[in-house]
Design an enzyme around this catalytic site. Structure first.
Site, PDB file in Angstrom:
ATOM      1  N   ASP A 196       0.853  -1.233  -0.142  1.00  0.00           N
ATOM      2  CA  ASP A 196       0.027  -0.266  -0.041  1.00  0.00           C
ATOM      3  C   ASP A 196       0.842   1.289  -0.077  1.00  0.00           C
ATOM      4  OD1 ASP A 196      -2.640   1.363   0.087  1.00  0.00           O
ATOM      5  OD2 ASP A 196      -2.396   1.615   2.065  1.00  0.00           O
ATOM      6  N   ASN A 233       1.115   3.507  -2.845  1.00  0.00           N
ATOM      7  CA  ASN A 233       1.339   4.000  -4.176  1.00  0.00           C
ATOM      8  C   ASN A 233       0.942   5.274  -4.546  1.00  0.00           C
ATOM      9  OD1 ASN A 233       2.554   1.183  -4.217  1.00  0.00           O
ATOM     10  ND2 ASN A 233       0.955   0.606  -5.679  1.00  0.00           N
ATOM     11  N   GLY A 234      -0.343   5.351  -4.285  1.00  0.00           N
ATOM     12  CA  GLY A 234      -1.137   6.557  -4.863  1.00  0.00           C
ATOM     13  C   GLY A 234      -0.486   7.855  -4.008  1.00  0.00           C
ATOM     14  N   HIS A 284       1.850   2.912  -9.145  1.00  0.00           N
ATOM     15  CA  HIS A 284       1.580   1.801  -9.363  1.00  0.00           C
ATOM     16  C   HIS A 284       2.623   1.223 -10.172  1.00  0.00           C
ATOM     17  CE1 HIS A 284      -2.228   2.415  -7.357  1.00  0.00           C
ATOM     18  NE2 HIS A 284      -2.809   2.986  -8.249  1.00  0.00           N
ATOM     19  N   THR A 286     -11.363  -6.747  -4.071  1.00  0.00           N
ATOM     20  CA  THR A 286     -12.803  -6.680  -4.856  1.00  0.00           C
ATOM     21  C   THR A 286     -13.018  -5.296  -4.358  1.00  0.00           C
ATOM     22  OG1 THR A 286     -13.390  -7.855  -2.610  1.00  0.00           O
ATOM     23  CG2 THR A 286     -13.211  -9.274  -4.806  1.00  0.00           C
ATOM     24  N   TRP A 336     -12.274  -1.878  -7.132  1.00  0.00           N
ATOM     25  CA  TRP A 336     -13.315  -1.449  -8.464  1.00  0.00           C
ATOM     26  C   TRP A 336     -13.525  -0.288  -8.387  1.00  0.00           C
ATOM     27  CZ3 TRP A 336     -12.539  -4.552 -12.677  1.00  0.00           C
ATOM     28  CH2 TRP A 336     -12.295  -5.661 -12.393  1.00  0.00           C
ATOM     29  N   LEU A 396      10.242 -20.712  -4.984  1.00  0.00           N
ATOM     30  CA  LEU A 396       9.181 -19.651  -4.158  1.00  0.00           C
ATOM     31  C   LEU A 396       7.765 -19.743  -4.719  1.00  0.00           C
ATOM     32  CD1 LEU A 396       8.658 -17.092  -2.441  1.00  0.00           C
ATOM     33  CD2 LEU A 396       9.300 -15.780  -4.491  1.00  0.00           C
ATOM     34  N   ARG A 398       2.316  -4.882   6.355  1.00  0.00           N
ATOM     35  CA  ARG A 398       1.646  -3.915   5.189  1.00  0.00           C
ATOM     36  C   ARG A 398       2.468  -2.546   5.196  1.00  0.00           C
ATOM     37  NH1 ARG A 398      -4.787  -2.217   4.744  1.00  0.00           N
ATOM     38  NH2 ARG A 398      -4.262  -0.200   3.631  1.00  0.00           N
ATOM     39  N   GLU A 422       1.887 -12.928  12.389  1.00  0.00           N
ATOM     40  CA  GLU A 422       2.564 -11.777  13.112  1.00  0.00           C
ATOM     41  C   GLU A 422       2.392 -10.675  12.329  1.00  0.00           C
ATOM     42  OE1 GLU A 422       4.091 -11.707  16.065  1.00  0.00           O
ATOM     43  OE2 GLU A 422       3.364 -13.730  16.460  1.00  0.00           O
TER      44      GLU A 422
HETATM   45  C1  IPE Z   1      -5.469  -2.856   0.256  1.00  0.00           C
HETATM   46  O1  IPE Z   1      -5.186  -1.268  -0.223  1.00  0.00           O
HETATM   47  C2  IPE Z   1      -5.550  -3.439  -1.209  1.00  0.00           C
HETATM   48  C3  IPE Z   1      -4.354  -3.743  -1.864  1.00  0.00           C
HETATM   49  C4  IPE Z   1      -2.971  -3.330  -1.536  1.00  0.00           C
HETATM   50  C5  IPE Z   1      -4.457  -4.376  -3.144  1.00  0.00           C
HETATM   51  P1  IPE Z   1      -6.230  -0.260  -0.297  1.00  0.00           P
HETATM   52  O2  IPE Z   1      -5.502   0.922  -0.404  1.00  0.00           O
HETATM   53  O3  IPE Z   1      -7.060  -0.739  -1.348  1.00  0.00           O
HETATM   54  O4  IPE Z   1      -6.799  -0.496   1.274  1.00  0.00           O
HETATM   55  P2  IPE Z   1      -7.596   0.487   2.091  1.00  0.00           P
HETATM   56  O5  IPE Z   1      -8.672   1.358   1.245  1.00  0.00           O
HETATM   57  O6  IPE Z   1      -6.554   1.332   2.604  1.00  0.00           O
HETATM   58  O7  IPE Z   1      -8.421  -0.237   3.063  1.00  0.00           O
HETATM   59  C1  IPE Z   2      -1.931   0.249  -3.340  1.00  0.00           C
HETATM   60  O1  IPE Z   2      -1.616   1.574  -3.092  1.00  0.00           O
HETATM   61  C2  IPE Z   2      -2.049  -0.083  -4.563  1.00  0.00           C
HETATM   62  C3  IPE Z   2      -3.156  -1.178  -4.727  1.00  0.00           C
HETATM   63  C4  IPE Z   2      -4.369  -1.194  -4.405  1.00  0.00           C
HETATM   64  C5  IPE Z   2      -2.624  -2.298  -5.142  1.00  0.00           C
HETATM   65  P1  IPE Z   2      -2.910   2.732  -3.038  1.00  0.00           P
HETATM   66  O2  IPE Z   2      -3.078   2.884  -4.583  1.00  0.00           O
HETATM   67  O3  IPE Z   2      -3.823   2.145  -2.189  1.00  0.00           O
HETATM   68  O4  IPE Z   2      -1.953   3.851  -2.372  1.00  0.00           O
HETATM   69  P2  IPE Z   2      -2.797   4.693  -1.571  1.00  0.00           P
HETATM   70  O5  IPE Z   2      -3.185   3.845  -0.359  1.00  0.00           O
HETATM   71  O6  IPE Z   2      -3.778   5.454  -2.202  1.00  0.00           O
HETATM   72  O7  IPE Z   2      -1.430   5.744  -1.085  1.00  0.00           O
HETATM   73 MG    MG Z   3      -4.215   2.257  -0.371  1.00  0.00          MG
END
Ligand code: IPE
Ligand code: IPE
Ligand code: MG
Length: 631
Positions: A395, A397-398, A412, A441, A444, A504, A561, A580
């Site tokens: 998590d 990336n954005g 991403h 899921t 989307w 792996l 995470r 853990e």
């Molecule tokens: C969890 O991240 C899903 C993935 C990394 C694929 P999200 O960014 O979608 O989760 P929330 O919205 O913070 O719970």
């Molecule tokens: C996780 O990063 C990407 C996936 C959903 C795989 P995010 O796109 O949720 O990034 P944040 O949480 O918005 O920074």
């Molecule tokens: Mg996220």
């Protein structure tokens, strides 16, 4: 009929146990069973090879541990004495279990059996905990105390062995669950175990006296007028004869009042009937020469034993011929880790066992992952400290991209580079299972350009990476619904192409939701029940897990995470109940293999107790690290 007289090599072959080291472990367990559990051994020979070897492993391994705790003359030992040996064995067992392999032959056989039959480790932890305390000797004041100890310590082990037999009859529920819904059965089991342990307390009396233990409740001694001191000095008195008479009567009554469960496979019923009869014979031998019990263990009278066993062997062989053994376990994932590609075809077979039916042939020459540009190497951790399965919520990336004034999709793409490096690091450190959350899921809800980047680019990048002949097996966990057909096709194609790789296992969670996975499993089970293929009362955790997306995915040891949030967002709720947890602030695009290594080192420093009580560590603490983001 031949199945009951197969020599050990044939037994192992027919149990799917091919690895020579593993066979040595089973052989050690078999010999321990034969030497210390004459009756259990005789009964094991009435069972087909896969059950037979499982009984040897459970019985033999527990005897081996028991011996560590009981080693004669060890009471005065200090330092690496018996408590230390026991502690070292248990620590190594925990670590081996985590790793899915055994670091000594007996543990290897035990863990192989536990994985093959999907036995939960809780009953062994309870038993080990008590053995730790037994190191200091144990006294019981009353029958009630004695029976309570049995019900807590010995019964779960016996029930676990019993549960293997019940599975032959199609009952795959945990024995405790069966007992909870059929109270009469629970009482019958408990009574049988009490009878068996009372008989063994009597016949093993001289061994216990050697160690200064009296394994009987004080209440029983008082009732018969036996003085503890007389017992410890092995004085044969009329009161002692009276004690033996009372105890053998009591054990016999318990045996007679423990009816067999009504639903058994006929051959299992024959075996259990023989078990009770052999115990009656043992009681008779004890009652015939009470004073001798103070000095030696009575042997089962040879002729009577043969008279009993000969017809029973024929009956059991006939019953197995008429109602063949329905389960065919193969080798479990370790030490030849080959997970099955498809869901199990028979809901009655042990999950672990089946996956191994896929041949373990490595058909391509695996290439080594490129080193990290910094030259960093993975930490040297003892194998027992390694997690078997690491799962990652990638998590952040954005936010990482936004903070740099870039579109989120760039985040991403940077995240894909991070993932590739982490996979390389997982190979370098020898991790067996890595599961990553690529698309949930719930994702989307995101804009189209993000969907495109997440749904297409991550699987494609993984596909390219495994094309480079890295020893990575790709799996997909998720649902088809709404996924573009070409993405599904690509994921399935990658699964097929890499199915024989053994390094792996990288599971990509794409269009994955934990609740959806559990709900789908429940729906499939309900369908099976409606179709009459499974009895609702037989549904256990073990059965349930076979209906998950990737049935053979092992429990998660470490769930990581990144990105600063501390939640699991519907990721692997079934598999990660005992994981853990580690939350890092680093956004995923800044992660590389060193982050994974740090996380694993942090994991290695943690103590997992599985509901048991804390233990004194046997090893010096591992070097401390920060477990925080590296670069
Ligand atoms: C969890 O991240 C899903 C993935 C990394 C694929 P999200 O960014 O979608 O989760 P929330 O919205 O913070 O719970
Ligand atoms: C996780 O990063 C990407 C996936 C959903 C795989 P995010 O796109 O949720 O990034 P944040 O949480 O918005 O920074
Ligand atoms: Mg996220």
């Amino acid at each position: 009929m031949g199945s009951l007289v197969v020599p050990p090599a044939g037994v192992y072959r027919r149990s799917g146990i091919h690895d020579p080291a593993l066979r040595r472990g089973y052989e050690a367990c078999r010999r321990a069973t034969r030497a210390t559990g004459e009756i259990e051994y005789a009964v094991s020979l009435l069972l087909p090879p896969p059950l037979r070897t499982a009984i040897w492993a459970l019985y033999g391994a527990v005897r081996a541990v028991d011996d560590l705790a009981d080693a004669p003359g060890a009471a005065e030992e200090t330092g690496p004495g018996r408590a230390g040996r026991l502690e070292a064995w248990i620590s190594a067992f925990d670590a081996d279990l985590r790793d899915g392999r055994g670091s000594d032959p007996v543990r290897q056989a035990l863990i192989h059996t536990m994985l093959t039959w999907n036995l939960p480790p809780g009953f062994l932890h309870t038993l080990f905990e008590e053995l730790r305390q037994d190191v200091h000797g144990r006294q019981f004041a009353t029958w009630q105390e004695w029976r309570r100890y049995n019900s807590l310590i010995n019964t779960p082990l016996v029930l676990r062995a019993g549960s293997l037999l019940l599975r032959v009859a199609g009952l795959s529920a945990e024995p405790e669950a069966i007992a909870a819904s059929v109270p009469d059965l629970a009482i019958a089991w408990q009574t049988t175990v009490d009878a068996v342990y009372l008989t063994d307390a009597l016949v093993d009396l001289s061994d216990d006296l050697d160690r200064g233990h009296v394994p009987l409740p004080q209440e029983a001694l008082d009732e018969a007028g036996v003085h503890r001191a007389d017992l410890l000095t092995r004085r044969a008195t009329p009161a002692f004869d009276e004690l033996v008479r009372r105890l053998t009567d009591r054990a016999r009554t318990w045996l007679d009042h423990a009816p067999l469960p009504p639903v058994l496979h006929p051959a299992v019923a024959v075996a259990l009937g023989a078990y009770a009869d052999l115990y009656r014979l043992r009681l008779q031998a004890a009652a015939n020469a009470p004073a001798a019990l103070l000095h030696r263990r009575p042997a089962l009278p040879r002729n009577a034993r043969l008279r009993l066993l000969l017809p029973v062997r024929t009956k059991a062989a006939l019953a197995w011929a008429l109602f063949p053994f329905p389960i065919q376990p193969g080798p479990p994932p370790h030490p030849s880790p080959t997970d099955a590609l498809d869901a199990p075809d028979s809901p009655d077979s042990p999950r672990r066992a089946e996956q191994a039916c896929v041949p373990a042939v490595e058909q391509h020459a695996a290439t080594l992952p490129p080193p990290h540009p910094s030259g960093a190497r993975p930490p040297q951790l003892p194998p027992e400290a390694m997690p078997r399965h690491v799962a990652i919520v990638m998590d952040g990336n954005g936010r990482w991209a936004t903070a740099r004034g870039l579109p989120r999709t760039d985040g991403h793409r940077a995240g894909i580079d991070a993932l590739i490096d982490v996979v390389h690091g997982a190979l370098e450190i020898g991790l067996k299972h890595l599961t990553v959350y690529a698309f949930s899921t719930e994702n989307w809800k995101r804009p189209a350009d993000e969907l495109q980047a997440l749904l297409y680019e991550i699987p494609q990048a993984m596909s390219r990476m495994v094309d480079q002949s890295l020893d990575v097996r790709l799996r997909w966990a998720g649902v088809r619904s709404r996924l573009p057909a070409d993405v599904v096709e690509q994921l399935l194609q990658d699964e097929r192409a890499t199915r024989d790789r053994t390094g792996l296992t990288l599971t990509l969670c794409v269009n994955y939701g934990g609740r959806a996975e559990i709900t789908a499993a429940a729906a499939k089970l309900a369908q099976e029940a409606v179709a009459g293929r499974i009895a609702p009362s037989s549904v256990s955790e073990h059965t349930f897990a076979r209906y998950l997306h990737v049935p053979e995915l092992p429990d998660v040891d470490l769930l990581l995470r990144t990105g600063g949030d501390q939640r699991t967002s519907n990721f692997l709720p079934w598999q990660a109940t005992y994981a853990e947890l580690l939350f890092l602030d680093t956004p995923w695009p800044e992660v590389d293999r060193r982050t994974l290594w740090d996380a694993i080192a942090e994991y290695a420093r943690r103590t997992r107790r599985y509901g048991s009580v804390p233990r004194i560590p046997t090893q010096p603490a591992l070097p401390s690290g920060h477990g925080a983001p590296t670069p």
